[in-house]
Design a protein around this motif. Structure first.
Motif, short mmCIF file in Angstrom:
data_model
loop_
_atom_site.label_atom_id
_atom_site.label_comp_id
_atom_site.label_asym_id
_atom_site.label_seq_id
_atom_site.Cartn_x
_atom_site.Cartn_y
_atom_site.Cartn_z
N THR A 1 1.06 -1.12 0.31
CA THR A 1 0.28 -0.61 -0.21
C THR A 1 1.19 1.05 0.32
O THR A 1 1.85 1.15 -0.62
CB THR A 1 -1.18 -0.12 1.05
N GLY A 2 0.09 2.23 0.24
CA GLY A 2 0.47 3.70 0.39
C GLY A 2 1.32 4.59 1.76
O GLY A 2 1.41 3.81 2.45
N LEU A 3 2.19 5.50 1.95
CA LEU A 3 2.39 6.03 2.75
C LEU A 3 1.60 6.84 3.29
O LEU A 3 0.91 7.58 2.75
CB LEU A 3 3.12 6.83 2.68
N GLY A 4 2.00 7.26 4.57
CA GLY A 4 1.07 8.09 5.18
C GLY A 4 -0.54 7.73 5.75
O GLY A 4 -1.27 7.89 6.33
N LEU A 5 -0.80 6.12 6.09
CA LEU A 5 -1.29 6.14 6.37
C LEU A 5 -2.10 5.99 7.81
O LEU A 5 -2.65 6.05 8.40
CB LEU A 5 -1.86 4.13 6.77
N ASP A 6 -0.71 6.23 8.59
CA ASP A 6 -0.86 6.52 10.04
C ASP A 6 -0.41 7.82 10.54
O ASP A 6 -0.45 7.71 11.69
CB ASP A 6 0.39 5.92 11.19
N HIS A 7 -0.91 8.77 9.60
CA HIS A 7 -0.08 10.01 9.26
C HIS A 7 1.03 10.07 9.94
O HIS A 7 1.85 11.07 11.17
CB HIS A 7 -0.71 10.86 10.59
N GLU A 8 2.25 9.26 9.56
CA GLU A 8 3.13 8.77 10.13
C GLU A 8 4.87 10.01 9.18
O GLU A 8 5.77 9.65 9.39
CB GLU A 8 3.67 7.42 10.00
N VAL A 9 4.53 10.38 7.79
CA VAL A 9 4.74 11.32 7.26
C VAL A 9 4.98 12.54 7.70
O VAL A 9 4.81 13.04 7.50
CB VAL A 9 4.85 11.01 5.82
N PRO A 10 6.63 12.66 8.69
CA PRO A 10 7.16 14.28 8.65
C PRO A 10 6.64 15.30 7.65
O PRO A 10 6.83 15.54 6.50
CB PRO A 10 8.03 14.08 9.95
N GLY A 11 6.96 16.43 8.85
CA GLY A 11 6.97 18.08 7.52
C GLY A 11 5.83 18.16 6.58
O GLY A 11 5.22 18.18 5.96
N LYS B 1 5.71 0.43 13.01
CA LYS B 1 4.26 1.07 12.47
C LYS B 1 4.96 2.38 13.66
O LYS B 1 5.78 1.60 14.86
CB LYS B 1 3.38 0.30 13.08
N GLY B 2 4.90 3.76 13.55
CA GLY B 2 4.22 4.27 14.70
C GLY B 2 5.53 5.17 14.70
O GLY B 2 5.98 5.86 15.53
N THR B 3 6.49 5.02 14.16
CA THR B 3 8.35 5.47 13.26
C THR B 3 7.30 6.65 12.59
O THR B 3 7.15 6.14 11.33
CB THR B 3 8.81 4.22 12.88
N PRO B 4 8.40 7.81 12.44
CA PRO B 4 8.22 9.00 11.71
C PRO B 4 9.03 7.61 10.20
O PRO B 4 9.56 7.23 10.06
CB PRO B 4 9.37 9.66 11.77
N PHE B 5 8.24 8.11 9.14
CA PHE B 5 8.93 7.86 8.04
C PHE B 5 10.41 8.33 7.47
O PHE B 5 10.11 9.91 8.05
CB PHE B 5 7.71 8.07 6.57
N SER C 1 7.74 0.48 6.80
CA SER C 1 7.55 1.85 5.52
C SER C 1 8.94 1.07 4.99
O SER C 1 9.81 0.77 5.55
CB SER C 1 7.78 3.21 6.57
N ILE C 2 8.71 1.15 4.07
CA ILE C 2 10.41 1.03 3.14
C ILE C 2 10.36 2.68 2.39
O ILE C 2 9.40 2.94 1.44
CB ILE C 2 9.62 -0.01 2.29
N ASP C 3 11.98 3.00 2.25
CA ASP C 3 12.39 3.74 1.56
C ASP C 3 13.79 3.76 0.80
O ASP C 3 13.86 3.09 1.84
CB ASP C 3 12.27 4.78 1.77
N GLU C 4 14.69 4.52 -0.27
CA GLU C 4 15.38 4.06 -0.23
C GLU C 4 16.77 5.30 1.20
O GLU C 4 16.33 6.36 0.74
CB GLU C 4 15.45 4.93 -1.42
N SER D 1 16.72 9.80 0.81
CA SER D 1 15.94 10.30 -0.12
C SER D 1 15.16 11.54 0.32
O SER D 1 13.90 11.70 0.19
CB SER D 1 15.51 8.94 -0.84
N ALA D 2 14.99 11.18 2.14
CA ALA D 2 14.34 11.75 2.78
C ALA D 2 14.49 13.88 1.35
O ALA D 2 15.17 14.10 1.21
CB ALA D 2 15.49 12.84 4.21
#
Length: 210
Positions: free
Chosen positions: A101-111, A164-168, A198-201, A204-205
Motif C-alpha cells: 500500500t502507500g505511505l501516510g496511512l498512520d499520519h507517519e510522514v513528517p513535515g 508502525k509508529g515510527t516517522p517515515f 514503511s519502506i524507503d531508500e 531520499s528524505a
C-alpha cells in the motif's frame, strides 16, 4: 514447495516478484488478474493463471484453495478489495497476507513532505486506503502491510524499513527494492508477521520525491 497467490499479477512490482520467485525458489504461483493475456508466456509446471476480478468473491475464494501465502498489489478503490480478500482468506483458512500500500496511512510522514503527500494523493484516496489497511489490521490474518514511498524504476536494491509508529524517513524507493522485501517475506513467512512497515531508500528524505 510453497503455494503463492499473487493478486494483481500484472502489476509492475508483481512482475518483478514473479520473475524472482521463478528463478530463486521452487514456489508454485497462482497469478490472479483481470486480463490474463497481458501476462505473456507462463511456465505451466510452476504457474496457474486465474482470470477474474478481486470483486468476484467466488472466483477469489476458489483461487485461495491450497495457498500458503497471498501477496496483493492493487490499485483503484481499495476498501472493497481488501474486504473481499480478508473474507476469502478467512473462509479458505489461508492466514499469511503480504499487502503493498502507500505511505501516510498512520499520519507517519513528517513535515513538508507529509503535508505534500496528503495533498498530492487527495483526501478521498487517503481515506479509502486507510480504511482498507484497517480492515486488514483488525482481521485475524497474519499480515505484513508494506507502506511504500513514491516508486521509481531504478534497478538498484537499496532500502530501509521502519515500523508502525515510527516517522517515515525518505520520499522514494525503487520497485526492485519493494520486490526484494516481498521475496524475502515469501521465503521466510515468519519475518515481519503482524507488522506494518514503511519502506524507503536511505538518503531520499526531502520535501518532495527526488
Amino acid at each position: 514447495m510453497p503455494n503463492v497467490l499473487i493478486i494483481g499479477a500484472n502489476g509492475r512490482i508483481a512482475k518483478l516478484v514473479r520473475k524472482r520467485l521463478l528463478q530463486e525458489t521452487d514456489a508454485h504461483l497462482t497469478l490472479y488478474l483481470r486480463r490474463a493475456k497481458r501476462l505473456g508466456q507462463v511456465v505451466p509446471t510452476r504457474e496457474t493463471v486465474v482470470e477474474a476480478d478481486v470483486n468476484d468473491y467466488q472466483a477469489l475464494y476458489q483461487a485461495m484453495a491450497g495457498q500458503d501465502i497471498v501477496y496483493a498489489n492493487l490499485d483503484g478503490q481499495l476498501e472493497p478489495l481488501a474486504r473481499s480478500i480478508v473474507k476469502a482468506m478467512t473462509a479458505a483458512g489461508v492466514a499469511r497476507l503480504i499487502d503493498v500500500t502507500g505511505l501516510g496511512l498512520d499520519h507517519e510522514v513528517p513535515g513538508a513532505f507529509g503535508r505534500w503527500v496528503e495533498t498530492d494523493v487527495g483526501p478521498a484516496v487517503m481515506a479509502d486506503t486507510r480504511r482498507a489497511a484497517h480492515l486488514i489490521e483488525v482481521s485475524a490474518l497474519n499480515f505484513t502491510l508494506i507502506r511504500a514511498a513514491y516508486l521509481t524504476d531504478t534497478a538498484e536494491i537499496d532500502y530501509e524499513l521502519t515500523a508502525k509508529g515510527t516517522p517515515f524517513k525518505g520520499t522514494s524507493v525503487s520497485r526492485a527494492s519493494v520486490a526484494d522485501l516481498i521475496v524475502k517475506l515469501i521465503e521466510n513467512p515468519a519475518l515481519h508477521s503482524y507488522s506494518s512497515l514503511s519502506i524507503d531508500e536511505p538518503g531520499s528524505a526531502g520535501d518532495r520525491p527526488g
